[in-house]
Design a protein around this motif. Sequence first.
Motif, PDB file in Angstrom:
ATOM      1  N   ILE A   4       0.871  -1.186   0.000  1.00 52.22           N
ATOM      2  CA  ILE A   4       0.000   0.000   0.000  1.00 52.22           C
ATOM      3  C   ILE A   4       0.903   1.230   0.000  1.00 52.22           C
ATOM      4  O   ILE A   4       1.680   1.441   0.936  1.00 52.22           O
ATOM      5  N   VAL A   5       0.808   2.014  -1.059  1.00 49.49           N
ATOM      6  CA  VAL A   5       1.682   3.172  -1.246  1.00 49.49           C
ATOM      7  C   VAL A   5       0.831   4.392  -1.610  1.00 49.49           C
ATOM      8  O   VAL A   5      -0.197   4.263  -2.274  1.00 49.49           O
ATOM      9  N   ASP A   6       1.256   5.543  -1.149  1.00 47.33           N
ATOM     10  CA  ASP A   6       0.665   6.803  -1.604  1.00 47.33           C
ATOM     11  C   ASP A   6       1.834   7.755  -1.816  1.00 47.33           C
ATOM     12  O   ASP A   6       2.545   8.085  -0.872  1.00 47.33           O
ATOM     13  N   LEU A   7       2.053   8.172  -3.038  1.00 46.02           N
ATOM     14  CA  LEU A   7       3.273   8.889  -3.413  1.00 46.02           C
ATOM     15  C   LEU A   7       3.340  10.310  -2.855  1.00 46.02           C
ATOM     16  O   LEU A   7       2.316  10.930  -2.546  1.00 46.02           O
ATOM     17  N   TYR A   8       4.563  10.831  -2.760  1.00 49.80           N
ATOM     18  CA  TYR A   8       4.754  12.234  -2.379  1.00 49.80           C
ATOM     19  C   TYR A   8       3.933  13.119  -3.320  1.00 49.80           C
ATOM     20  O   TYR A   8       3.859  12.855  -4.533  1.00 49.80           O
TER      21      TYR A   8
END
Length: 201
Positions: A105-109
């Motif tokens: 689970i990733v949420d980018l800058y």
Amino acid sequence: MVAETKKIKTALVSVFHKDGLDELLKKLNDEGVHFLSTGGTQKFIEEQGYECQAVEELTTYPSILGGRVKTLHPKVFGGILARRDNEGDKEQMAKYEIPEIDLVIVDLYPFEQTVASGASEQDIIEKIDIGGISLIRAAAKNFKDVVIVASKAEYPVLLDIINRKGAQTDLEDRRMLATRAFGVSSHYDTAIHDWFLSPLS
């Protein structure tokens, strides 16, 4: 068809925006999923009352270079990219004590928002995500075995799957999320490319 259904046992969570994550974490925790994380995300998970293993504990390396390098390590990427039905991969995972990571689970800058805010060039450059985009590409590449949630817009998508099926996904689910993930990475890289093309002010 049975082999195409994969159970989520370990999730690597590394996000910029925490809003909306709590409901997904609760459901995953209820399903017995083990959490791996870094920095602020690890703190957020623990504040929700869930156990969370630090990536630094897994890799035995601290976050370095002012946070520029946190997840970029063979024990992390090996756990994502390993082919679960490949005997050579399985042998190497055992040899180097690499855990299987089933969900990323990733949420980018926020690159575009930083550019729009009128931030300095240095601040904008620091918002070019490296670890996050690499995690997205690795997990999406290995969609046969791994689930990728590439932005907070995908949190409800996975939540719906878990509500219907528990902590397991079909190949169709994973391919759909991988498709969305490459859409996220494509959009992100295009925004960075466009910024580099723009004249310096």
